[in-house]
Design an enzyme around this catalytic site. Structure first.
Site, PDB file in Angstrom:
ATOM      1  N   ASN A 153       0.846  -1.194   0.000  1.00  0.00           N
ATOM      2  CA  ASN A 153       0.000   0.000   0.000  1.00  0.00           C
ATOM      3  C   ASN A 153       0.882   1.245   0.000  1.00  0.00           C
ATOM      4  OD1 ASN A 153      -2.761   1.336   0.502  1.00  0.00           O
ATOM      5  ND2 ASN A 153      -1.545   2.164   2.179  1.00  0.00           N
ATOM      6  N   GLU A 154       0.701   2.089  -1.003  1.00  0.00           N
ATOM      7  CA  GLU A 154       1.390   3.382  -1.040  1.00  0.00           C
ATOM      8  C   GLU A 154       2.896   3.250  -0.724  1.00  0.00           C
ATOM      9  OE1 GLU A 154      -2.241   6.463   0.089  1.00  0.00           O
ATOM     10  OE2 GLU A 154      -0.852   5.852   1.664  1.00  0.00           O
ATOM     11  N   GLU A 306      -8.280   5.158  -3.992  1.00  0.00           N
ATOM     12  CA  GLU A 306      -8.689   5.860  -2.782  1.00  0.00           C
ATOM     13  C   GLU A 306      -9.050   7.303  -3.104  1.00  0.00           C
ATOM     14  OE1 GLU A 306      -5.977   5.857   0.478  1.00  0.00           O
ATOM     15  OE2 GLU A 306      -5.494   3.723   0.304  1.00  0.00           O
ATOM     16  N   TRP A 314      -5.084  14.780   7.723  1.00  0.00           N
ATOM     17  CA  TRP A 314      -3.650  15.051   7.768  1.00  0.00           C
ATOM     18  C   TRP A 314      -3.277  16.446   7.281  1.00  0.00           C
ATOM     19  CZ3 TRP A 314      -3.157  15.684   2.592  1.00  0.00           C
ATOM     20  CH2 TRP A 314      -3.945  14.870   1.753  1.00  0.00           C
ATOM     21  N   GLU A 354      -6.355   7.493  12.199  1.00  0.00           N
ATOM     22  CA  GLU A 354      -7.180   8.108  11.155  1.00  0.00           C
ATOM     23  C   GLU A 354      -8.668   8.078  11.501  1.00  0.00           C
ATOM     24  OE1 GLU A 354      -4.451   7.777   7.210  1.00  0.00           O
ATOM     25  OE2 GLU A 354      -5.676   6.012   7.622  1.00  0.00           O
ATOM     26  N   LYS A 355      -8.989   8.217  12.776  1.00  0.00           N
ATOM     27  CA  LYS A 355     -10.399   8.193  13.178  1.00  0.00           C
ATOM     28  C   LYS A 355     -11.156   9.445  12.752  1.00  0.00           C
ATOM     29  CE  LYS A 355      -9.250   9.547  17.979  1.00  0.00           C
ATOM     30  NZ  LYS A 355      -7.800   9.244  17.908  1.00  0.00           N
ATOM     31  N   PHE A 356     -10.416  10.489  12.363  1.00  0.00           N
ATOM     32  CA  PHE A 356     -11.073  11.680  11.832  1.00  0.00           C
ATOM     33  C   PHE A 356     -11.040  11.730  10.309  1.00  0.00           C
ATOM     34  CE2 PHE A 356     -10.034  13.096  16.182  1.00  0.00           C
ATOM     35  CZ  PHE A 356     -11.321  13.464  16.591  1.00  0.00           C
ATOM     36  N   HIS A 357     -10.461  10.694   9.680  1.00  0.00           N
ATOM     37  CA  HIS A 357     -10.531  10.567   8.226  1.00  0.00           C
ATOM     38  C   HIS A 357     -11.884   9.966   7.878  1.00  0.00           C
ATOM     39  CE1 HIS A 357      -9.763   9.260   4.144  1.00  0.00           C
ATOM     40  NE2 HIS A 357      -8.550   9.776   4.158  1.00  0.00           N
TER      41      HIS A 357
END
Length: 656
Positions: A153-154, A306, A314, A354-357
């Site tokens: 991934n990435e 994605e 971020w 990443e809970k705010f993503h």
């Protein structure tokens, strides 16, 4: 024949996203599947960050939950893009095998606790990555839910540690063959850097002052190659078990650590992660640039692996997407060649970094605006899929880009650190995008003969093969426009005699390039009819050989800012946006390139893909677009004649 994206899409547009059910109790899974069916999701990516669940202790294999998930998704008609989980090794690996952890240029260890904490050169890491990949491929390679493999991934890891240093030396030996050749290529006579033994050669670690530029360039080449070795090793394992299933890995757009042209040749499917800032007035254009580049790497349809359904986490300030923008940007990707529209992630995380993503299902759940918009997009893509999948988006213009040239031109000792290649690419692509001209991207050594116009915003480093290719393109009747600092260095980042390749100077009608004159931030230079920014050059033209647009005033008064010799143009500054748009639009018109539609309102994008015309309103107010003739509007299942009205962030897809 290698498998392709069409083997996964099967006449549809794939719609879905990363699904991380290891974050949730099993009772949530059936609720997820119910909502996926409502949203017309037909594809999910599994296992990207599941290594610690699949192998909780060294050598263990816990596949029970993944077995049940694969079966559950297949039972509900949802295909699986199955990932190898090798981008985020379990904590036990770094603890037991510290040689798997990368080090930065200062020698600091990058510890576990985040992700991408692996050394691409570590034989231990590669052995463990191959083992988990082998077992996944053996177990699921023939599973009916499997539609595609997603490797890692990435990829984005640099490593300056000792094992990477040894691998770097092996790479250099293969490239140069001898220390004499390396010393010559690196110009080690400067600053007493000559090497007498291979053991003395290191990655460009922290130095007292500037590192050797060609050492840095080669290290970036090496990094791309080492990461590519990791990818191809896992790719070859899954191919052996399922040769009919296409393989991909997801690019980050214009990331500096991968040669995207070379990588694309090794993928069955080219995919990208795309996150324009919804608060950026140029967000749509930046998205279009990445879409055009990815389509060009794929040489056809590609996968949007994605994007965000709402805010990311971020940026300094993370704004959500206004109502309608997610739909608009999703259809922009389809218009520019995407046959898959996917997200990170399906369900928004409640824990972790990443809970705010955002997710397709946000913290607000199925009643939230985000999921309601996802339902609309899914239904429309399902309706459109069989009419668009596999269709080609074509262009008469190519923008040239080369990662090696970018790497070389990015050295800290350059004339101006304000010169940033991605921003130059953006400026030139923006000019063409705002002129409603569709563009491809190409490497300077590619066959360019099918393009009417080729533009090179900056190609600081050009190989002899690339120079010959550009000359041949112009001789063959093509129109070429090059920006400043093009053709300055050869493939070893050695400045060419005269400050620009002599063949290019002849092509543009330049007798002498006396000096580069970079401009401070905020300063402009007057030119006849426009103002230049960022850069200027002291050029003496060949008398009578070229038409010129002069600088006006100052040190460069009367000298050419723009030169034209036949079908070859050289632009020695960065014109302000309106001026660059007018310049390139005029050159395109002279080359026989016209917009898809004339007279488009401001903020409206028109792209033709196959037999379909996509109209996209990037504004917040309704607009009416003239489309002569009678057309079928496919999203609304209506007939329009001569005009179509697009609402706020509106989309129309027309078939004549």
């Amino acid at each position: 024949m290698r498998p392709a994206l069409a083997d996964a899409t099967r006449g549809r547009v794939l719609f879905g996203g990363d699904y991380n059910p290891e974050q949730w109790p099993e009772e949530t899974w059936r609720e997820d599947v119910r909502l996926m069916k409502r949203a017309r999701v037909n594809s999910v990516t599994l296992g990207v960050f599941a290594w610690s669940e699949l192998e909780p202790v060294p050598g263990a294999r816990e596949f029970g939950r993944l077995d049940r998930l694969m079966d559950l998704l297949h039972d509900h008609g949802i295909g699986v893009v199955l990932a190898t989980p090798t981008s985020s090794p379990p904590p036990w690996m770094g603890r037991l095998h510290p040689d798997t952890l990368p080090r930065d240029a200062d020698g600091h260890v990058e510890w576990w606790g985040g992700r991408q904490h692996f050394s691409h050169s570590s034989t231990t890491y590669r052995r463990h990555a191959a083992a988990i990949t082998e077992d996944l491929a053996a177990r699921y390679g023939s599973h009916p839910a499997l539609t595609m493999w997603h490797i890692n991934n990435e990829y984005c890891t640099f490593d300056y540690g000792d094992e990477a240093a040894a691998a770097f030396r092996r790479w250099l030996r293969a490239r140069y063959g001898s220390l004499d050749a390396l010393n010559s290529a690196w110009g080690t006579a400067f600053w007493s850097q000559g090497y007498d033994t291979w053991d003395g050669v290191l990655p460009p670690r922290r130095a007292h002052y500037l590192n050797n530029p060609t050492q840095v360039l080669d290290f970036r080449r090496f990094t791309s190659d080492m990461l590519l070795e990791c990818f191809t090793a896992e790719r070859d394992i899954v191919r052996r078990h399922s040769p009919h299933v296409p393989v991909t890995t997801n690019f980050m757009p214009l990331w500096t650590g991968q040669d995207g042209w070379r990588w694309a040749l090794e993928e069955d499917v080219v995919s990208v992660d795309l996150y324009p800032d919804p608060s950026d007035p140029l967000g749509a254009q930046r998205g279009a640039l990445v879409q055009d580049l990815t389509r060009s790497q794929a040489r056809g349809p590609w996968m949007l692996m994605e994007q965000a359904a709402g805010p990311v986490n971020w940026r300094g300030v993370n704004r959500p997407k206004p109502r309608g923008l997610n739909r608009l940007w999703s259809f922009q990707a389809v218009a520019r060649g995407a046959d898959a529209v996917c997200y990170f992630q399906w369900r928004q995380s409640r824990q972790g970094a990443e809970k705010f993503h955002s997710g397709m299902v946000s913290h607000a759940g199925e009643q939230g605006r985000t999921f309601r918009e996802i339902e609309v997009i899914g239904a429309e893509l399902a309706r459109l899929g069989d009419q668009v999948a596999g269709g080609r988006t074509t262009a008469d213009i190519a923008v040239l880009h080369d990662w090696h040239s970018w790497w070389a031109g990015d050295h800290a000792g350059r004339p101006s650190t304000l010169v940033d290649l991605p921003e130059l690419l953006t400026a030139w692509h923006r000019a063409l995008w705002e002129a409603h001209l569709t563009t491809d991207f190409a490497h300077p050594e590619h066959d360019l003969s099918r393009y009417r116009l080729v533009v090179a915003p900056q190609l600081y480093l050009l190989t002899d093969t690339a120079v010959d290719n550009l000359l041949g393109y112009v001789r063959g009747g093509g129109t070429l426009v090059c920006g400043f600092l093009t053709g300055v260095a050869d493939g070893d980042d050695r400045i060419r005699a005269g400050g620009m390749d002599a063949r290019l100077r002849e092509l543009f009608g330049i007798r002498t390039l006396h000096e580069w004159w970079p401009l401070p931030a905020g300063e402009t230079v007057a030119c006849a009819g426009f103002r230049g920014t960022l850069w200027s050059e002291e050029i003496e033209p060949v008398p009578g050989a070229a038409e010129t647009v002069p600088y006006q005033g100052g040190e460069l008064d009367g000298l050419p800012a723009v030169l034209r010799r036949g079908r070859a143009w050289y632009v020695s500054t960065l014109p302000e946006p309106e001026a660059l748009r007018a310049l390139l639009a005029g050159i395109a018109a002279d080359a026989g390139v016209r917009p898809v539609l004339d007279g488009l309102p401001a903020g409206v994008e028109a792209v033709r893909r196959g037999e379909l015309l996509f109209l996209l309103n990037h504004g917040r107010e309704p607009v009416t677009v003239r489309v002569p003739g009678t057309h079928r509007e496919l999203l609304g299942a209506s007939t329009v004649t001569d005009t179509v009205t697009l609402g706020r962030y509106g989309v129309a897809v027309l078939r004549s």
